[in-house]
Design a protein around this motif. Sequence first.
Motif, PDB file in Angstrom:
ATOM      1  N   PHE A  30      50.274  34.460  44.789  1.00 22.52           N
ATOM      2  CA  PHE A  30      49.842  35.078  45.878  1.00 22.52           C
ATOM      3  C   PHE A  30      48.369  34.423  46.177  1.00 22.52           C
ATOM      4  CE2 PHE A  30      47.104  38.436  48.016  1.00 22.52           C
ATOM      5  CZ  PHE A  30      47.772  38.216  49.161  1.00 22.52           C
ATOM      6  N   TRP A  31      47.415  34.117  45.160  1.00 22.09           N
ATOM      7  CA  TRP A  31      46.240  33.675  45.486  1.00 22.09           C
ATOM      8  C   TRP A  31      46.181  32.149  45.791  1.00 22.09           C
ATOM      9  CZ3 TRP A  31      44.513  36.640  40.468  1.00 22.09           C
ATOM     10  CH2 TRP A  31      44.632  38.037  40.798  1.00 22.09           C
ATOM     11  N   ARG A  32      47.104  31.496  45.234  1.00 21.52           N
ATOM     12  CA  ARG A  32      47.235  30.091  45.411  1.00 21.52           C
ATOM     13  C   ARG A  32      48.247  29.785  46.518  1.00 21.52           C
ATOM     14  NH1 ARG A  32      43.384  27.967  42.727  1.00 21.52           N
ATOM     15  NH2 ARG A  32      43.329  28.256  40.647  1.00 21.52           N
ATOM     16  N   GLY A  33      48.590  30.752  47.310  1.00 19.83           N
ATOM     17  CA  GLY A  33      49.417  30.575  48.708  1.00 19.83           C
ATOM     18  C   GLY A  33      50.730  30.445  48.526  1.00 19.83           C
ATOM     19  N   ARG A  34      51.557  30.889  47.463  1.00 22.01           N
ATOM     20  CA  ARG A  34      52.828  30.763  47.145  1.00 22.01           C
ATOM     21  C   ARG A  34      53.457  31.892  47.421  1.00 22.01           C
ATOM     22  NH1 ARG A  34      50.657  27.055  43.080  1.00 22.01           N
ATOM     23  NH2 ARG A  34      50.687  28.807  41.547  1.00 22.01           N
ATOM     24  N   TRP A  35      53.395  32.361  48.597  1.00 19.10           N
ATOM     25  CA  TRP A  35      53.813  33.811  48.550  1.00 19.10           C
ATOM     26  C   TRP A  35      55.054  34.290  48.671  1.00 19.10           C
ATOM     27  CZ3 TRP A  35      50.653  35.544  53.822  1.00 19.10           C
ATOM     28  CH2 TRP A  35      49.196  35.407  53.456  1.00 19.10           C
ATOM     29  N   GLU A  36      56.212  33.081  48.964  1.00 20.52           N
ATOM     30  CA  GLU A  36      57.558  33.347  48.360  1.00 20.52           C
ATOM     31  C   GLU A  36      57.579  33.610  47.053  1.00 20.52           C
ATOM     32  OE1 GLU A  36      61.921  31.444  48.805  1.00 20.52           O
ATOM     33  OE2 GLU A  36      60.329  30.725  50.114  1.00 20.52           O
ATOM     34  N   PHE A 137      44.940  44.900  37.204  1.00 20.87           N
ATOM     35  CA  PHE A 137      45.119  43.466  37.132  1.00 20.87           C
ATOM     36  C   PHE A 137      44.089  42.926  37.856  1.00 20.87           C
ATOM     37  CE2 PHE A 137      49.213  46.021  38.115  1.00 20.87           C
ATOM     38  CZ  PHE A 137      49.941  45.662  36.856  1.00 20.87           C
ATOM     39  N   ALA A 138      42.805  43.233  37.882  1.00 20.10           N
ATOM     40  CA  ALA A 138      41.892  42.450  38.296  1.00 20.10           C
ATOM     41  C   ALA A 138      42.096  42.216  39.831  1.00 20.10           C
ATOM     42  CB  ALA A 138      41.467  41.487  37.543  1.00 20.10           C
ATOM     43  N   ASP A 139      42.584  43.187  40.574  1.00 25.22           N
ATOM     44  CA  ASP A 139      43.181  42.754  41.891  1.00 25.22           C
ATOM     45  C   ASP A 139      42.072  43.629  42.941  1.00 25.22           C
ATOM     46  OD1 ASP A 139      44.804  41.889  44.089  1.00 25.22           O
ATOM     47  OD2 ASP A 139      45.545  43.944  44.267  1.00 25.22           O
ATOM     48  N   GLY A 140      40.781  43.276  42.840  1.00 27.01           N
ATOM     49  CA  GLY A 140      39.839  43.615  43.926  1.00 27.01           C
ATOM     50  C   GLY A 140      39.172  44.884  43.300  1.00 27.01           C
ATOM     51  N   LEU A 141      38.550  45.244  44.226  1.00 24.84           N
ATOM     52  CA  LEU A 141      37.329  46.396  44.099  1.00 24.84           C
ATOM     53  C   LEU A 141      37.830  47.787  44.871  1.00 24.84           C
ATOM     54  CD1 LEU A 141      33.835  44.458  44.423  1.00 24.84           C
ATOM     55  CD2 LEU A 141      34.824  45.476  42.432  1.00 24.84           C
ATOM     56  N   ILE A 173      29.199  41.595  39.175  1.00 23.98           N
ATOM     57  CA  ILE A 173      30.209  41.641  38.301  1.00 23.98           C
ATOM     58  C   ILE A 173      30.323  40.485  37.258  1.00 23.98           C
ATOM     59  CG2 ILE A 173      32.773  41.979  37.546  1.00 23.98           C
ATOM     60  CD1 ILE A 173      32.776  44.307  39.463  1.00 23.98           C
ATOM     61  N   PRO A 174      30.393  39.282  37.821  1.00 27.22           N
ATOM     62  CA  PRO A 174      30.886  38.925  39.320  1.00 27.22           C
ATOM     63  C   PRO A 174      32.451  39.032  39.284  1.00 27.22           C
ATOM     64  CG  PRO A 174      30.453  36.849  37.843  1.00 27.22           C
ATOM     65  CD  PRO A 174      30.222  38.121  36.924  1.00 27.22           C
ATOM     66  N   HIS A 175      33.034  39.110  40.738  1.00 23.71           N
ATOM     67  CA  HIS A 175      34.312  38.771  41.115  1.00 23.71           C
ATOM     68  C   HIS A 175      34.598  37.938  41.878  1.00 23.71           C
ATOM     69  CE1 HIS A 175      38.399  39.938  41.696  1.00 23.71           C
ATOM     70  NE2 HIS A 175      38.270  41.090  41.245  1.00 23.71           N
ATOM     71  N   LYS A 176      34.879  36.574  41.328  1.00 26.35           N
ATOM     72  CA  LYS A 176      34.867  35.502  42.422  1.00 26.35           C
ATOM     73  C   LYS A 176      35.839  35.831  43.499  1.00 26.35           C
ATOM     74  CE  LYS A 176      33.300  31.325  43.467  1.00 26.35           C
ATOM     75  NZ  LYS A 176      31.949  31.261  43.583  1.00 26.35           N
ATOM     76  N   ILE A 177      36.991  35.961  43.195  1.00 23.93           N
ATOM     77  CA  ILE A 177      37.885  36.207  44.276  1.00 23.93           C
ATOM     78  C   ILE A 177      37.604  37.251  45.575  1.00 23.93           C
ATOM     79  CG2 ILE A 177      40.556  36.912  44.752  1.00 23.93           C
ATOM     80  CD1 ILE A 177      41.169  35.374  42.201  1.00 23.93           C
ATOM     81  N   GLU A 178      37.008  38.381  44.682  1.00 20.26           N
ATOM     82  CA  GLU A 178      36.726  39.440  45.747  1.00 20.26           C
ATOM     83  C   GLU A 178      35.763  39.125  46.655  1.00 20.26           C
ATOM     84  OE1 GLU A 178      37.665  43.428  46.804  1.00 20.26           O
ATOM     85  OE2 GLU A 178      38.658  41.659  46.284  1.00 20.26           O
ATOM     86  N   GLN A 179      34.808  38.200  46.161  1.00 18.57           N
ATOM     87  CA  GLN A 179      33.587  37.900  47.128  1.00 18.57           C
ATOM     88  C   GLN A 179      34.168  37.365  48.466  1.00 18.57           C
ATOM     89  OE1 GLN A 179      31.283  34.999  44.886  1.00 18.57           O
ATOM     90  NE2 GLN A 179      30.957  36.359  43.179  1.00 18.57           N
TER      91      GLN A 179
END
Length: 234
Positions: A30-36, A137-141, A173-179
Motif C-alpha cells: 500500500f505504501w509503495r503504491g501497489r494497491w492491488e 502495525f505502526a499504521d499511523g497515529l 517519535i519519529p514516525h516518518k510515514i505519518e509525517q
Amino acid sequence: EGTKRNLELGRSIGYGWFSVFHTLLGLTHFWRGRWEEALENFQEGARLEPPGFFAGARQGFPFLGKAYAGDRDGALALLREKMGELPRPGQTNAMGRWTMLLTVVEGMAVLRQLDEATKLYSLVMEAIDTGALVRPFADGLLQTVAGMAAAAGGQWEKAEEHYRTALRQAQEIPHKIEQPEVRRWYARMLLDRDAPGDRDKAFRLLTEAIAIYRQIGMPKHVEMAEKMLGEVEP
C-alpha cells in the motif's frame, strides 16, 4: 523481503498468527503504491485471522484498501458486514476491535462518509484515553484518526488540535510515514473549513507532504496530495 520470509516461516511451522504477516505485507504494498497487491494481502490476512484478543484487527484493512482503490460499493458492503465487530462504548474491548475502529474511521473519511465517521469520534477518544499513541502495525497515529473523525462532524477546533498534536508526535517519535500523512489530512480539513488563511496553510502542508512522500517512495500518495493541491488557489 523480511515480511515475506516471516510469512513463509509462519506458514511452514503452523504459527497461528501468521495472518498478521499478510497484513504487514499488504501495508508495505500500500505504501509503495501497489494497491492491488495490498488488497489481496489485506483480504488474505482477514480470511486467515484466528480467534482471540486480536481478532478483528485485520478485518478493517480490506475495507480501507477498497476505499482507497475507489471501490466504494465494495467497501461499504464489506463495512456493513463488519460493523458489529467495532468496540462497544464504555466496555472493555480487545485490541482487535480497537484496531478495526481506527482503519474504519480512515476508510469512512476517504469515502467521505462524514456522518458515519463522526459518530465514531467518542470511541476514538476512548482509544486515546488508554494511553496508546501509535496504531497497531505502526499504521499511523491515533491523534490523526481523531482529527479525521472530528473534522467529519465539522468540529474544526478539535480537529485542528488533534492534527497539531499528531504533527508534533510524528516528529518526536519519529514516525516518518505519518509525517506526510498528517499533513495531507490536516490540509483536507483546512480545505473543508475554508476559513481565511486556510487555503494558504493547506497549500504549504500539501507541498511539504508531497516532498516527503517522494522522498520515501509513496507514489500513489503523491498523486492524492497533488490532486488535493489542485483545489487550492495559492
